[in-house]
Design an enzyme around this catalytic site. Sequence first.
Site, short mmCIF file in Angstrom:
data_model
loop_
_atom_site.label_atom_id
_atom_site.label_comp_id
_atom_site.label_asym_id
_atom_site.label_seq_id
_atom_site.Cartn_x
_atom_site.Cartn_y
_atom_site.Cartn_z
N HIS A 1 0.82 -1.21 0.00
CA HIS A 1 0.00 0.00 0.00
C HIS A 1 0.86 1.26 0.00
CE1 HIS A 1 -2.86 3.10 1.06
NE2 HIS A 1 -3.78 2.28 0.58
N PHE B 1 -8.16 -9.63 14.31
CA PHE B 1 -8.10 -8.43 15.15
C PHE B 1 -9.51 -7.94 15.41
CE2 PHE B 1 -4.83 -8.48 11.77
CZ PHE B 1 -3.89 -9.15 12.53
N ASP C 1 -12.36 -5.93 16.01
CA ASP C 1 -12.81 -4.54 16.06
C ASP C 1 -14.18 -4.39 15.41
OD1 ASP C 1 -12.07 -4.52 13.33
OD2 ASP C 1 -10.07 -3.79 13.83
N ASP D 1 -8.31 -12.35 8.15
CA ASP D 1 -8.72 -11.05 8.67
C ASP D 1 -8.49 -9.95 7.64
OD1 ASP D 1 -7.64 -8.35 9.85
OD2 ASP D 1 -9.04 -9.12 11.35
N ASP E 1 -10.58 -5.91 4.14
CA ASP E 1 -10.54 -5.20 2.86
C ASP E 1 -11.84 -5.40 2.09
OD1 ASP E 1 -8.04 -4.16 3.34
OD2 ASP E 1 -6.94 -5.65 2.16
N1 LIG Z 1 -9.58 -6.35 11.64
C1 LIG Z 1 -8.89 -5.39 11.06
N2 LIG Z 1 -9.02 -4.11 11.48
C2 LIG Z 1 -8.27 -3.18 10.89
C3 LIG Z 1 -7.37 -3.45 9.87
C4 LIG Z 1 -6.76 -2.24 9.52
C5 LIG Z 1 -5.68 -1.98 8.51
N3 LIG Z 1 -5.85 -2.77 7.40
C6 LIG Z 1 -4.97 -2.67 6.33
C7 LIG Z 1 -3.67 -3.26 6.53
C8 LIG Z 1 -3.55 -4.45 5.84
C9 LIG Z 1 -4.79 -4.81 5.22
O1 LIG Z 1 -4.58 -5.32 3.93
C10 LIG Z 1 -5.58 -3.55 5.25
O2 LIG Z 1 -5.53 -2.88 4.03
C11 LIG Z 1 -7.32 -1.27 10.32
N4 LIG Z 1 -8.20 -1.85 11.14
C12 LIG Z 1 -9.08 -1.25 12.15
O3 LIG Z 1 -10.27 -0.90 11.52
C13 LIG Z 1 -10.77 0.30 12.11
C14 LIG Z 1 -10.73 1.38 11.11
O4 LIG Z 1 -11.45 0.95 10.02
P1 LIG Z 1 -12.02 1.99 8.99
O5 LIG Z 1 -12.84 2.94 9.80
O6 LIG Z 1 -12.82 1.14 8.08
O7 LIG Z 1 -10.86 2.60 8.29
C15 LIG Z 1 -9.85 0.63 13.26
O8 LIG Z 1 -10.34 -0.01 14.41
C16 LIG Z 1 -8.56 0.00 12.80
O9 LIG Z 1 -7.73 -0.31 13.87
C17 LIG Z 1 -7.27 -4.80 9.40
O10 LIG Z 1 -6.53 -5.14 8.49
N5 LIG Z 1 -8.03 -5.71 10.04
#
Ligand SMILES: Nc1nc2c(c(CN[C@H]3C=C[C@H](O)[C@@H]3O)cn2[C@@H]2O[C@H](COP(=O)(O)O)[C@@H](O)[C@H]2O)c(=O)[nH]1
Length: 366
Positions: free
Chosen positions: A76, A267, A269, A338, A343
């Site tokens: 990214h 993770f 959330d 996850d 994504d």
């Molecule tokens: N379970 C889970 N939660 C994730 C991520 C990521 C980062 N993902 C990138 C990195 C590698 C991947 O390929 C993704 O492109 C952020 N978060 C959480 O989401 C929330 C924000 O969300 P929104 O408001 O929609 O942007 C916030 O709590 C943040 O901590 C993940 O991967 N898994």
Amino acid sequence: MDDVDHDLLAFMREAMGLTAAVKKGPRETGVLESARYIFDNSIDIALDRDSVVQAAESIYNSIRLKSYSTQTWSEHELHPKAKNENTLNFIFTMDVLNFSFWSEKSEDKRFSVVYNGKKYTGYWSLVALMNRALDEGIPITCPFFVSDPDICPDSLLEYVFRSDSEERIPLLQERITCLRESGMILCERYDGSFANCVREARHSASELIMRVADDFPCFRDEFRFEGRNVNFYKRAQILIAGLTDIWACFNSTSYGSFYDISSVTMFADYRVPVILHSMGCMMYAPKLEGHIRARKPIPSGHPWELQLRGTTIWCVELVRREIEKNHPGSKINAILIDFYLYDTAKVMEEQGEDMIPTHRTRSIWY
Ligand SMILES: Nc1nc2c(c(CN[C@H]3C=C[C@H](O)[C@@H]3O)cn2[C@@H]2O[C@H](COP(=O)(O)O)[C@@H](O)[C@H]2O)c(=O)[nH]1
């Protein structure tokens, strides 16, 4: 007692502690056990076995078809590309602040950051604002800097977190507190370098998660549910995933290699439960579903919130086991599932798919 050599005593205490740690081996996080316990005692959320089996097959096929890998992380544009000790501090700082981006405002009004001419919201607004600060010469990833209010006053941090739209970043004061506190601890215990913390975990992901949770209060994502302590360690776990990906294929002996990476869960959330619900895997009791659909807040630590988080972890674990059973050797772990679900959930939202809203819990834990 005056002629006691305190340095020698401290050295001996440390050596004894280290010996004990080596003898005991790496610590377990207890996250998966917590999730199972929550699921077993959950009265408001159920899992649908048939949908989990179907979801497993469809997730497996999509991951294979799209050649989806955890390396998408480092691909990214905003994630760091360099692989040095500063990168570790970047990822650490990012995951100190990686929480609560959801908003009640419309897309044009919600907190956003314009970086290199592109507007970012949600998680990406955090990565963008960190890059923006570094480009402006503000060393936001340096713990000596952020922990010192004389050279880095609140007003400067408020500037770093500034918005390019109407809404301010949620939980600004909490972010400043987390940043300062973890910076100070990093300086005191690890000489200002997260690399030292990673080294001490000796390539054990679970040991690193426990070390981060023990040393840094803002990573201590622990609650009580039905008479038991339960842990989620969401930000500590996503931190490990970031390290793994940026160093994947780089050097198996470097910071990102963990022999027990499969012990990391998804993770927990507010994004993944939405997609698992829309796939029919997670089913909510009418009262909970109505509450979420009405976008009413759920306080952090409320039994509903703990059930949402715990059941999501357990559901992804069941998906993982199903894939492992039907496609042995595919090496698809919870992190990959996850990332894929997260994504995909975002893409579905952008496409305007009819999904349950994210649950509204404001906290520093996710
Ligand atoms: N379970 C889970 N939660 C994730 C991520 C990521 C980062 N993902 C990138 C990195 C590698 C991947 O390929 C993704 O492109 C952020 N978060 C959480 O989401 C929330 C924000 O969300 P929104 O408001 O929609 O942007 C916030 O709590 C943040 O901590 C993940 O991967 N898994």
